[in-house]
Design an enzyme around this catalytic site. Structure first.
Site, PDB file in Angstrom:
ATOM      1  CG  ASP A  12     -16.799 -11.495   7.198  1.00  0.00           C
ATOM      2  OD1 ASP A  12     -16.511 -12.541   6.581  1.00  0.00           O
ATOM      3  OD2 ASP A  12     -16.081 -10.475   7.152  1.00  0.00           O
ATOM      4  CD  GLU A  14     -12.796  -8.645   7.545  1.00  0.00           C
ATOM      5  OE1 GLU A  14     -11.743  -9.102   7.048  1.00  0.00           O
ATOM      6  OE2 GLU A  14     -13.904  -8.730   6.989  1.00  0.00           O
ATOM      7  CE1 TYR A 120      -8.885 -16.367   8.330  1.00  0.00           C
ATOM      8  CE2 TYR A 120     -10.841 -15.162   9.022  1.00  0.00           C
ATOM      9  CZ  TYR A 120      -9.465 -15.250   8.903  1.00  0.00           C
ATOM     10  OH  TYR A 120      -8.668 -14.240   9.383  1.00  0.00           O
ATOM     11  CG  HIS A 185     -11.712  -7.551   2.188  1.00  0.00           C
ATOM     12  ND1 HIS A 185     -11.828  -8.924   2.289  1.00  0.00           N
ATOM     13  CD2 HIS A 185     -11.434  -7.276   0.893  1.00  0.00           C
ATOM     14  CE1 HIS A 185     -11.615  -9.446   1.085  1.00  0.00           C
ATOM     15  NE2 HIS A 185     -11.387  -8.483   0.229  1.00  0.00           N
ATOM     16  CG  ASP A 190     -16.654  -8.999   3.789  1.00  0.00           C
ATOM     17  OD1 ASP A 190     -16.808  -8.370   2.730  1.00  0.00           O
ATOM     18  OD2 ASP A 190     -15.527  -9.325   4.225  1.00  0.00           O
TER      19      ASP A 190
HETATM   20  N1  DCM Z   1      -7.150 -12.532   4.674  1.00  0.00           N
HETATM   21  C1  DCM Z   1      -5.813 -12.429   4.359  1.00  0.00           C
HETATM   22  N2  DCM Z   1      -5.414 -12.470   3.048  1.00  0.00           N
HETATM   23  C2  DCM Z   1      -6.309 -12.611   2.064  1.00  0.00           C
HETATM   24  C3  DCM Z   1      -7.682 -12.715   2.367  1.00  0.00           C
HETATM   25  C4  DCM Z   1      -8.067 -12.659   3.695  1.00  0.00           C
HETATM   26  O1  DCM Z   1      -4.980 -12.309   5.259  1.00  0.00           O
HETATM   27  N3  DCM Z   1      -5.906 -12.652   0.796  1.00  0.00           N
HETATM   28  C5  DCM Z   1      -7.561 -12.514   6.083  1.00  0.00           C
HETATM   29  C6  DCM Z   1      -7.686 -11.108   6.612  1.00  0.00           C
HETATM   30  C7  DCM Z   1      -9.166 -10.872   6.654  1.00  0.00           C
HETATM   31  C8  DCM Z   1      -9.722 -12.272   6.887  1.00  0.00           C
HETATM   32  O2  DCM Z   1      -8.822 -13.141   6.216  1.00  0.00           O
HETATM   33  O3  DCM Z   1      -9.496 -10.016   7.714  1.00  0.00           O
HETATM   34  C9  DCM Z   1     -11.136 -12.495   6.440  1.00  0.00           C
HETATM   35  O4  DCM Z   1     -11.275 -12.259   5.066  1.00  0.00           O
HETATM   36  P1  DCM Z   1     -12.549 -11.564   4.442  1.00  0.00           P
HETATM   37  O5  DCM Z   1     -12.367 -10.061   4.515  1.00  0.00           O
HETATM   38  O6  DCM Z   1     -12.614 -12.031   3.035  1.00  0.00           O
HETATM   39  O7  DCM Z   1     -13.723 -11.915   5.254  1.00  0.00           O
HETATM   40 MG    MG Z   2     -14.592 -10.069   5.777  1.00  0.00          MG
HETATM   41 MG    MG Z   3     -15.009 -13.412   5.438  1.00  0.00          MG
END
Ligand code: DCM
Ligand code: MG
Ligand code: MG
Length: 233
Positions: A12, A14, A120, A185, A190
């Site tokens: 995963d 971020e 992603y 997140h 995750d």
């Molecule tokens: N992200 C975002 N807005 C969202 C969902 C995700 O900008 N509504 C971006 C920031 C997170 C990344 O995608 O760090 C990865 O998402 P996740 O935390 O679901 O793995």
């Molecule tokens: Mg994440």
């Molecule tokens: Mg993710």
């Protein structure tokens, strides 16, 4: 895939924002689990699934050298200020080497697993590695667990689910385990959620991986690093 995968690496990332903002990575977590641990999952006395005892784990925070979007900062709890105050390095050449060497120390062949990875995590990891001129092991495959879970679900029921949030990482976890996932997140939170979902469906997901996972190599050499490389086929 002729030979079954020996290692599944749950991933995963971020980042500073969604794919259309050309994000940079702020945090990465890779957890490598041997297939034998997925085939023989641990359970407690009550029969509740436990994470595998043997895992290799790599978690890194980094300075994205780009402004975090407000929503990304809010959900991840990361900010440019705190990453800089903690003197985190960028996704630099040594980071790319660490990722590659982490993958190379696992029993091959490897399947990378991420929720929504086709859209992603896989193209973003690819882009960051390519900036550093680092390639992934040639034999590596990847599977989008979101697609896999959705596909298994559609096979089992006549009508696909269209309820909002039904196939989010949190939604799937809640349905399987009847509780909230922890650390949503954060990359490590995750990944653990992703891994527990895999364990819950291990038999079918192992089978799915063999049939539908894709070679990472084409996306590594494709012209489009970000966004457009994937279609929903
Ligand atoms: N992200 C975002 N807005 C969202 C969902 C995700 O900008 N509504 C971006 C920031 C997170 C990344 O995608 O760090 C990865 O998402 P996740 O935390 O679901 O793995
Ligand atoms: Mg994440
Ligand atoms: Mg993710």
């Amino acid at each position: 895939m002729a030979m079954p995968f020996k290692t599944f690496v749950f991933l995963d990332l971020e980042g500073t924002g969604l794919m259309d903002t050309l994000p940079k990575v702020t945090e990465l977590c890779l957890v490598a689990v041997h297939r034998s641990a997925l085939e023989n999952p641990l359970r407690d006395r009550a029969g509740v699934l436990l994470p595998p005892r043997i895992q290799d784990k790599l978690c890194l925070c980094m300075d994205p050298c780009k402004s975090l979007g407000a929503h990304a900062a809010e959900i991840t709890g990361l900010s440019n200020h705190t990453l800089q105050r903690n003197e985190k390095r960028a996704f630099d050449a040594s980071t790319a080497t660490i990722v590659r060497d982490f993958l190379l120390r696992q029993a091959q062949p490897i399947c990378l697993v991420a929720h929504g990875g086709d859209r992603y995590d896989f193209p973003l990891l690819k882009a960051e590695l390519l900036f550093q001129a680092v390639d992934l092991p040639h034999s590596m495959y990847c599977m989008d667990q979101w697609k896999a879970v959705k596909c298994l679900d559609e096979r089992r029921r006549a009508k696909p689910r269209v309820i909002k949030g039904y196939y989010t990482l949190e939604g799937i976890y809640r349905r399987f385990f009847h509780k909230e996932p922890e650390g949503s997140h954060s990359a490590e939170g995750d990944v653990l959620t992703l891994l527990m979902i895999f364990l819950y469906e291990a038999k079918d997901l192992l089978k799915w991986s063999r049939q539908y996972s894709r070679r990472c190599q084409p996306w590594l050499s494709s012209e489009s690093a970000l966004g457009t490389a994937w279609s929903e086929d």
